[in-house]
Design a protein around this motif. Structure first.
Motif, PDB file in Angstrom:
ATOM      1  N   GLU A 188       6.009  -0.126   6.467  1.00  0.00           N
ATOM      2  CA  GLU A 188       4.929   0.696   7.035  1.00  0.00           C
ATOM      3  C   GLU A 188       4.908   2.083   6.411  1.00  0.00           C
ATOM      4  N   MET A 189       6.059   2.697   6.265  1.00  0.00           N
ATOM      5  CA  MET A 189       6.116   4.045   5.703  1.00  0.00           C
ATOM      6  C   MET A 189       5.644   4.066   4.257  1.00  0.00           C
ATOM      7  N   LEU A 190       6.062   3.067   3.475  1.00  0.00           N
ATOM      8  CA  LEU A 190       5.605   2.990   2.088  1.00  0.00           C
ATOM      9  C   LEU A 190       4.097   2.772   2.027  1.00  0.00           C
ATOM     10  N   ALA A 191       3.586   1.877   2.873  1.00  0.00           N
ATOM     11  CA  ALA A 191       2.146   1.596   2.884  1.00  0.00           C
ATOM     12  C   ALA A 191       1.338   2.804   3.332  1.00  0.00           C
ATOM     13  N   GLU A 192       1.943   3.671   4.136  1.00  0.00           N
ATOM     14  CA  GLU A 192       1.261   4.881   4.594  1.00  0.00           C
ATOM     15  C   GLU A 192       1.251   5.982   3.542  1.00  0.00           C
ATOM     16  N   GLY A 193       1.961   5.759   2.435  1.00  0.00           N
ATOM     17  CA  GLY A 193       1.927   6.726   1.347  1.00  0.00           C
ATOM     18  C   GLY A 193       3.202   7.492   1.093  1.00  0.00           C
ATOM     19  N   LEU A 227       1.061  -1.808  -1.357  1.00  0.00           N
ATOM     20  CA  LEU A 227       2.249  -1.260  -2.019  1.00  0.00           C
ATOM     21  C   LEU A 227       2.153  -1.333  -3.544  1.00  0.00           C
ATOM     22  N   LEU A 228       1.060  -1.888  -4.039  1.00  0.00           N
ATOM     23  CA  LEU A 228       0.901  -2.129  -5.479  1.00  0.00           C
ATOM     24  C   LEU A 228       1.203  -0.895  -6.317  1.00  0.00           C
ATOM     25  N   THR A 229       0.600   0.243  -5.964  1.00  0.00           N
ATOM     26  CA  THR A 229       0.773   1.425  -6.802  1.00  0.00           C
ATOM     27  C   THR A 229       2.204   1.950  -6.781  1.00  0.00           C
TER      28      THR A 229
END
Length: 195
Positions: A20-25, A100-102
């Motif tokens: 979640e944290m990674l997906a949030e940026g 999460l691709l980028t």
């Protein structure tokens, strides 16, 4: 055994918090074990008993994203490819794994090991769907047997994933799944063999 369900629940919460944290940026560099523990609602000791460092935690989080390839319903070659591209675009836009691709395809913040883990756990199952369509269509005679399947996958995935990374969904109507398939189909069709 007493405590096992709670232990498994804690592990799932930690993995979910990481993703979640990674997906949030939150960048890979900025992600901290302490922040993950706080988000997951567990103590730091609970987290460190399971993962000794951030790389190990992220690696396991990526493994958790693995989804077995889902075969496309058999129709015409154009319909099958368009459906597969639609699914890839939707997955890229809507799933945590796609968002999460980028993190794992650009920039110096991602180690080669984590990038390889992302591709193995997340991208390869998506590519397997297209490989199965192309191989079956070669056998059926719809796709020319001399095509380079991996190069074709680079074209499809490059169009979808790079387009998403640049625009994050903008301009979808101008560059649809139909557009992508219509561009590649003449080059792989058995009716027009590659030069």
């Amino acid at each position: 055994m007493p405590g096992r369900p709670r232990s498994e629940q804690a592990s799932r919460a930690i993995i979910a918090a990481t993703l979640e944290m990674l997906a949030e940026g939150v960048s890979l560099d900025s992600l901290s074990m302490e922040a993950v523990a706080t988000r997951a609602g567990v103590g730091k000791a609970t987290l460190y008993r399971r993962w000794s460092n951030k790389a190990a935690l992220i690696s396991d989080a990526l493994v958790s994203l693995y989804e077995p390839p889902v075969p496309v319903l058999r129709r015409s070659v154009r319909e099958e490819l368009t459906t597969a591209v639609d699914d890839l675009r939707r997955w890229t836009r809507d799933s945590i794994a796609g968002r999460l691709l980028t993190h794992f395809t650009s920039g110096p913040c991602c180690s080669p090991e984590l990038r390889a883990q992302y591709f193995q756990s997340v991208i390869e199952p998506k590519k397997a769907v297209f490989r199965e369509i192309l191989r079956r269509r070669i056998v059926n005679g719809d796709v020319h047997p001399s095509i380079d399947i991996e190069a074709t996958l680079w074209i499809v995935f490059g169009s979808v994933l790079f387009g998403y990374a640049l625009s994050e969904g903008a301009g979808e109507e101008q560059f649809s799944s139909d557009n992508i398939v219509d561009l590649i189909l003449p080059g792989i069709s058995s009716a027009s063999p590659p030069q």
